[in-house]
Write a protein that holds these residues in place. Structure first.
Motif, PDB file in Angstrom:
ATOM      1  N   PHE A  51      51.942 -41.356  -1.868  1.00  0.00           N
ATOM      2  CA  PHE A  51      52.569 -41.899  -0.663  1.00  0.00           C
ATOM      3  C   PHE A  51      53.294 -43.161  -1.114  1.00  0.00           C
ATOM      4  O   PHE A  51      52.673 -44.100  -1.610  1.00  0.00           O
ATOM      5  CB  PHE A  51      51.511 -42.227   0.394  1.00  0.00           C
ATOM      6  N   TYR A  52      54.611 -43.158  -0.948  1.00  0.00           N
ATOM      7  CA  TYR A  52      55.459 -44.215  -1.468  1.00  0.00           C
ATOM      8  C   TYR A  52      56.138 -44.950  -0.325  1.00  0.00           C
ATOM      9  O   TYR A  52      56.810 -44.334   0.506  1.00  0.00           O
ATOM     10  CB  TYR A  52      56.514 -43.594  -2.387  1.00  0.00           C
ATOM     11  N   HIS A  53      55.953 -46.260  -0.268  1.00  0.00           N
ATOM     12  CA  HIS A  53      56.658 -47.099   0.705  1.00  0.00           C
ATOM     13  C   HIS A  53      58.028 -47.444   0.140  1.00  0.00           C
ATOM     14  O   HIS A  53      58.127 -48.088  -0.906  1.00  0.00           O
ATOM     15  CB  HIS A  53      55.888 -48.386   0.986  1.00  0.00           C
ATOM     16  N   SER A  54      59.072 -47.008   0.836  1.00  0.00           N
ATOM     17  CA  SER A  54      60.427 -47.318   0.390  1.00  0.00           C
ATOM     18  C   SER A  54      60.920 -48.590   1.074  1.00  0.00           C
ATOM     19  O   SER A  54      60.151 -49.277   1.745  1.00  0.00           O
ATOM     20  CB  SER A  54      61.361 -46.137   0.694  1.00  0.00           C
ATOM     21  N   GLN A  55      62.182 -48.851   0.909  1.00  0.00           N
ATOM     22  CA  GLN A  55      62.851 -50.042   1.457  1.00  0.00           C
ATOM     23  C   GLN A  55      62.333 -51.317   0.815  1.00  0.00           C
ATOM     24  O   GLN A  55      62.492 -51.502  -0.365  1.00  0.00           O
ATOM     25  CB  GLN A  55      62.732 -50.107   2.985  1.00  0.00           C
ATOM     26  N   LYS A  56      61.655 -52.157   1.562  1.00  0.00           N
ATOM     27  CA  LYS A  56      61.256 -53.476   1.072  1.00  0.00           C
ATOM     28  C   LYS A  56      60.148 -53.397   0.010  1.00  0.00           C
ATOM     29  O   LYS A  56      60.233 -54.022  -1.036  1.00  0.00           O
ATOM     30  CB  LYS A  56      60.808 -54.344   2.249  1.00  0.00           C
ATOM     31  N   ASP A  57      59.099 -52.647   0.283  1.00  0.00           N
ATOM     32  CA  ASP A  57      57.935 -52.611  -0.611  1.00  0.00           C
ATOM     33  C   ASP A  57      58.225 -51.910  -1.938  1.00  0.00           C
ATOM     34  O   ASP A  57      57.826 -52.379  -2.993  1.00  0.00           O
ATOM     35  CB  ASP A  57      56.750 -51.928   0.064  1.00  0.00           C
ATOM     36  N   LYS A  58      58.830 -50.744  -1.862  1.00  0.00           N
ATOM     37  CA  LYS A  58      59.137 -49.919  -3.028  1.00  0.00           C
ATOM     38  C   LYS A  58      57.938 -49.798  -3.955  1.00  0.00           C
ATOM     39  O   LYS A  58      57.943 -50.271  -5.099  1.00  0.00           O
ATOM     40  CB  LYS A  58      60.351 -50.460  -3.784  1.00  0.00           C
ATOM     41  N   ALA A  59      56.887 -49.127  -3.443  1.00  0.00           N
ATOM     42  CA  ALA A  59      55.659 -48.996  -4.231  1.00  0.00           C
ATOM     43  C   ALA A  59      54.870 -47.773  -3.801  1.00  0.00           C
ATOM     44  O   ALA A  59      54.873 -47.397  -2.623  1.00  0.00           O
ATOM     45  CB  ALA A  59      54.800 -50.247  -4.073  1.00  0.00           C
ATOM     46  N   VAL A  60      54.173 -47.183  -4.769  1.00  0.00           N
ATOM     47  CA  VAL A  60      53.194 -46.142  -4.478  1.00  0.00           C
ATOM     48  C   VAL A  60      51.949 -46.861  -3.972  1.00  0.00           C
ATOM     49  O   VAL A  60      51.435 -47.757  -4.640  1.00  0.00           O
ATOM     50  CB  VAL A  60      52.876 -45.305  -5.731  1.00  0.00           C
ATOM     51  N   VAL A  61      51.471 -46.454  -2.788  1.00  0.00           N
ATOM     52  CA  VAL A  61      50.342 -47.165  -2.184  1.00  0.00           C
ATOM     53  C   VAL A  61      49.087 -46.315  -2.031  1.00  0.00           C
ATOM     54  O   VAL A  61      48.021 -46.847  -1.726  1.00  0.00           O
ATOM     55  CB  VAL A  61      50.737 -47.774  -0.816  1.00  0.00           C
ATOM     56  N   GLY A  62      49.191 -44.998  -2.221  1.00  0.00           N
ATOM     57  CA  GLY A  62      48.015 -44.147  -2.079  1.00  0.00           C
ATOM     58  C   GLY A  62      48.323 -42.706  -2.414  1.00  0.00           C
ATOM     59  O   GLY A  62      49.454 -42.369  -2.783  1.00  0.00           O
ATOM     60  N   THR A  63      47.300 -41.860  -2.262  1.00  0.00           N
ATOM     61  CA  THR A  63      47.456 -40.435  -2.529  1.00  0.00           C
ATOM     62  C   THR A  63      47.193 -39.637  -1.258  1.00  0.00           C
ATOM     63  O   THR A  63      46.419 -40.035  -0.388  1.00  0.00           O
ATOM     64  CB  THR A  63      46.513 -39.948  -3.641  1.00  0.00           C
ATOM     65  N   VAL A  64      47.867 -38.487  -1.192  1.00  0.00           N
ATOM     66  CA  VAL A  64      47.743 -37.578  -0.056  1.00  0.00           C
ATOM     67  C   VAL A  64      47.516 -36.167  -0.569  1.00  0.00           C
ATOM     68  O   VAL A  64      47.663 -35.889  -1.765  1.00  0.00           O
ATOM     69  CB  VAL A  64      49.012 -37.619   0.841  1.00  0.00           C
ATOM     70  N   GLU A  65      47.172 -35.289   0.354  1.00  0.00           N
ATOM     71  CA  GLU A  65      46.955 -33.879   0.032  1.00  0.00           C
ATOM     72  C   GLU A  65      47.737 -33.027   1.019  1.00  0.00           C
ATOM     73  O   GLU A  65      47.775 -33.342   2.216  1.00  0.00           O
ATOM     74  CB  GLU A  65      45.466 -33.558   0.145  1.00  0.00           C
ATOM     75  N   VAL A  66      48.344 -31.951   0.531  1.00  0.00           N
ATOM     76  CA  VAL A  66      49.027 -31.011   1.414  1.00  0.00           C
ATOM     77  C   VAL A  66      47.959 -30.251   2.195  1.00  0.00           C
ATOM     78  O   VAL A  66      47.101 -29.584   1.618  1.00  0.00           O
ATOM     79  CB  VAL A  66      49.933 -30.042   0.620  1.00  0.00           C
ATOM     80  N   SER A  67      48.008 -30.389   3.533  1.00  0.00           N
ATOM     81  CA  SER A  67      46.990 -29.765   4.384  1.00  0.00           C
ATOM     82  C   SER A  67      47.525 -28.577   5.181  1.00  0.00           C
ATOM     83  O   SER A  67      46.749 -27.877   5.820  1.00  0.00           O
ATOM     84  CB  SER A  67      46.380 -30.807   5.326  1.00  0.00           C
ATOM     85  N   ALA A  68      48.829 -28.359   5.166  1.00  0.00           N
ATOM     86  CA  ALA A  68      49.436 -27.161   5.764  1.00  0.00           C
ATOM     87  C   ALA A  68      50.715 -26.865   4.992  1.00  0.00           C
ATOM     88  O   ALA A  68      51.515 -27.772   4.736  1.00  0.00           O
ATOM     89  CB  ALA A  68      49.740 -27.362   7.237  1.00  0.00           C
ATOM     90  N   GLU A  69      50.879 -25.615   4.610  1.00  0.00           N
ATOM     91  CA  GLU A  69      52.068 -25.218   3.863  1.00  0.00           C
ATOM     92  C   GLU A  69      53.300 -25.257   4.762  1.00  0.00           C
ATOM     93  O   GLU A  69      53.200 -25.458   5.972  1.00  0.00           O
ATOM     94  CB  GLU A  69      51.852 -23.838   3.257  1.00  0.00           C
TER      95      GLU A  69
END
Length: 139
Positions: A51-69
């Motif tokens: 999970f990547y915050h774009s714009q001002k932060d521009k950083a990877v902040v955590g991980t996610v999982e695909v829960s529905a295709e």
């Protein structure tokens, strides 16, 4: 299992908002780029993503999982657009900034470095492990 990166402006959809959705997760909707849509069509249940915050932060902040295709995007009636659902897994102990990613030679070929505008993109297993380590999270 494959790995991905999902970019979002935190003022529109933030990590905290994603976490608040709990195990149900949320649609990754509103993507109107064919390449990003096609990547979502390739995703499988259980695939992991940054999970990547774009714009001002521009950083990877955590991980996610695909829960529905991939399924039709509920924010449009246009049949061309699909999305997946994702749920938050783990926050990073510390965000990994785009500058840090760009300064790491082993990440020079990462899609984020070469095409930072693409909102959904693949990540290799090597990139996944390295960025998890940089963020203080065991891959």
């Amino acid at each position: 299992m494959r790995y991905w990166l999902f970019k979002s402006e935190p003022s529109v959809w933030s990590w905290d908002m994603q976490v608040a959705k709990g195990a149900a997760g949320e649609e990754w909707d509103g993507v109107r780029n064919y390449q990003a849509r096609n990547f979502m069509r390739e995703m499988a249940l259980g695939d992991r993503g940054f999970f990547y915050h774009s714009q001002k932060d521009k950083a990877v902040v955590g991980t996610v999982e695909v829960s529905a295709e991939a399924h039709p995007d509920s924010t449009t009636e246009d049949e061309r657009w699909d999305c997946v659902d994702i749920r938050a897994l783990s926050p990073f102990a510390r965000p990994v900034t785009l500058d840090e990613i760009k300064s790491e030679p082993r990440l020079a070929e990462m899609v984020l470095v070469r095409n930072s505008r693409l909102s959904v993109q693949p990540v290799t297993a090597t990139e996944w492990a390295l960025i998890c380590e940089m963020g203080g999270l065991a891959p």
